[in-house]
Design an enzyme around this catalytic site. Structure first.
Site, PDB file in Angstrom:
ATOM      1  N   GLN A 195       3.563  -5.689  -4.237  1.00 29.08           N
ATOM      2  CA  GLN A 195       2.144  -4.815  -4.078  1.00 29.08           C
ATOM      3  C   GLN A 195       1.929  -5.443  -2.243  1.00 29.08           C
ATOM      4  OE1 GLN A 195       0.236  -4.390  -7.315  1.00 29.08           O
ATOM      5  NE2 GLN A 195       2.313  -4.333  -7.927  1.00 29.08           N
ATOM      6  N   ALA A 236      -8.817  -3.691 -10.196  1.00 30.38           N
ATOM      7  CA  ALA A 236      -7.143  -4.035 -10.315  1.00 30.38           C
ATOM      8  C   ALA A 236      -6.763  -3.550  -9.193  1.00 30.38           C
ATOM      9  CB  ALA A 236      -6.573  -3.884 -11.529  1.00 30.38           C
ATOM     10  N   HIS A 237      -5.813  -3.616  -9.182  1.00 27.16           N
ATOM     11  CA  HIS A 237      -4.977  -2.098  -7.698  1.00 27.16           C
ATOM     12  C   HIS A 237      -5.406  -1.108  -7.453  1.00 27.16           C
ATOM     13  CE1 HIS A 237      -0.923  -2.229 -10.216  1.00 27.16           C
ATOM     14  NE2 HIS A 237      -1.723  -2.247 -11.044  1.00 27.16           N
ATOM     15  N   ASN A 238      -5.341  -0.273  -6.404  1.00 29.75           N
ATOM     16  CA  ASN A 238      -5.623   1.001  -6.444  1.00 29.75           C
ATOM     17  C   ASN A 238      -7.244   1.865  -7.048  1.00 29.75           C
ATOM     18  OD1 ASN A 238      -2.624   0.516  -6.286  1.00 29.75           O
ATOM     19  ND2 ASN A 238      -2.719   2.515  -5.098  1.00 29.75           N
TER      20      ASN A 238
END
Length: 352
Positions: A195, A236-238
């Site tokens: 990541q 969460a990511h993005n």
């Protein structure tokens, strides 16, 4: 500190009814207020308490009955009371610099009037704005940037390269920039996807305790200006969270979801990944969101449906056992009638 009702009304932009020179030295609820204190009425169902409160003054909505009390009338008494809590009770500690026991790497860029408490750790390449306060246990990884007037409470971690804007407050135990949850299948095993993105938190954001905002896999996880996030939230990511959103405790938002501006999410809302939630959406508590949500609507339930439909469905749910019993009775009666009809001789029209 004491202020007259006239001074308070001028500060709030309200108008006084009664003795404007009475002095106020504190704030309290309708039930608990006493002489020298100001209270407020925000909910009309408690209007009768205005007549019995012992407060020296009451903040009231326009048109409310003061019951002979000294009053300040204001269009939004709840907001006005919040501003007075800030005025009377919130103070900024004097800056103390780098206190003994803090670990600050060489070359860290730092603005004026900062305070770094014992046990805080600031890595190389960090940039701090002015009036930053880092409480014990705060950890800033390499390359982190904080703007002006940022307060990070105890045990907050901000991971490598993440950026935080101005006037941001983050409460105890929150992690900004932990790895997103990304793994590629490798036979029966899982291969971790690095990541390598960051988290950007824009100006005037507040984040509660023990919340986690994951760094992006490649680009940016972003929390836009003015958004408020409660305790125990997972982003969460993005993900992209819009401006002035309100995200209540235990919400979970899966990766790459885009949330519009002024979205309100009740407690324990769960949002699937790669979705778009429009502006001005309200998600009721425990709503499960499996698909996109168009702007300007209120939805509830799992899977979420328009709130009015959910209310109707919720009203039916407690009746289901009795409805099942009634349906079983009807099924038996229909079966009995079918047997009788089958016994009718050709040409007969009624059962004897």
């Amino acid at each position: 500190m004491k202020k007259s009702l006239n001074e308070i009304a001028q500060y709030l932009g309200g108008r006084v009814s009664g003795d404007g020179e009475v002095l106020i030295g504190g704030l309290a609820t309708l039930d608990d207020a006493g002489e020298g204190q100001l209270t407020f009425l925000a909910n009309p169902k408690y209007a009768a308490k205005v007549a019995t409160t012992r407060a020296s003054g009451v903040l009231l909505p326009e048109g409310a009955e003061p019951h002979g009390r000294n009053a300040i009338f204001h269009a939004n008494p709840y907001l006005a009371f919040a501003k007075l809590l800030t005025l009377f009770y919130v103070s900024t500690p004097a800056p103390a610099g780098i206190l003994p026991g803090a670990q600050v790497a060489e070359g860290v860029k730092m603005g004026t009037d900062c305070t770094i408490h014992p046990g805080a750790s600031v890595a190389p390449g960090v940039t701090l704005g002015s009036r930053v306060v880092l409480y014990p246990g705060v950890v800033l990884y390499p390359g982190v940037t904080l703007g002006d007037d940022v307060t990070l409470h105890a045990n907050v971690s901000v991971r490598s390269g993440c950026r935080i804007g101005n006037r941001v407050t983050i409460h105890d135990g929150t992690v900004v920039g932990s790895d997103g949850f990304g793994y590629a299948p490798d036979g029966k095993n899982w291969y971790k996807i690095p990541q390598i993105g960051i988290v950007v938190i824009e100006d005037d954001v507040e984040i509660g305790s023990n919340t986690v905002i994951d760094r992006a896999a490649l680009e940016v996880t972003r929390i836009r200006r003015g958004t408020k996030i409660d305790n125990l939230v997972q982003i969460a990511h993005n993900c992209i969270i819009g401006e002035d959103c309100m995200i209540v405790s235990q919400v979970g938002i899966s990766g790459s979801t885009q949330v519009g501006n002024h979205v309100i999410m009740g407690g324990q809302v769960g949002v699937a990944g790669h979705l778009k939630i429009g502006d001005n959406v309200m998600l009721g508590a425990k709503a499960g969101v499996p698909g996109n949500v168009a702007p300007n609507q209120t939805v509830s339930g799992t899977p979420c449906i328009p709130h009015r439909d959910w209310l109707k469905a919720s009203g039916v749910f407690p009746k289901l056992p009795e409805m099942k019993k009634s349906l079983g009775t009807l099924e038996r009666r229909v079966a009995e009638l079918e047997v009788l009809v089958a016994k009718l001789a050709p040409g007969e029209t009624e059962v004897q």
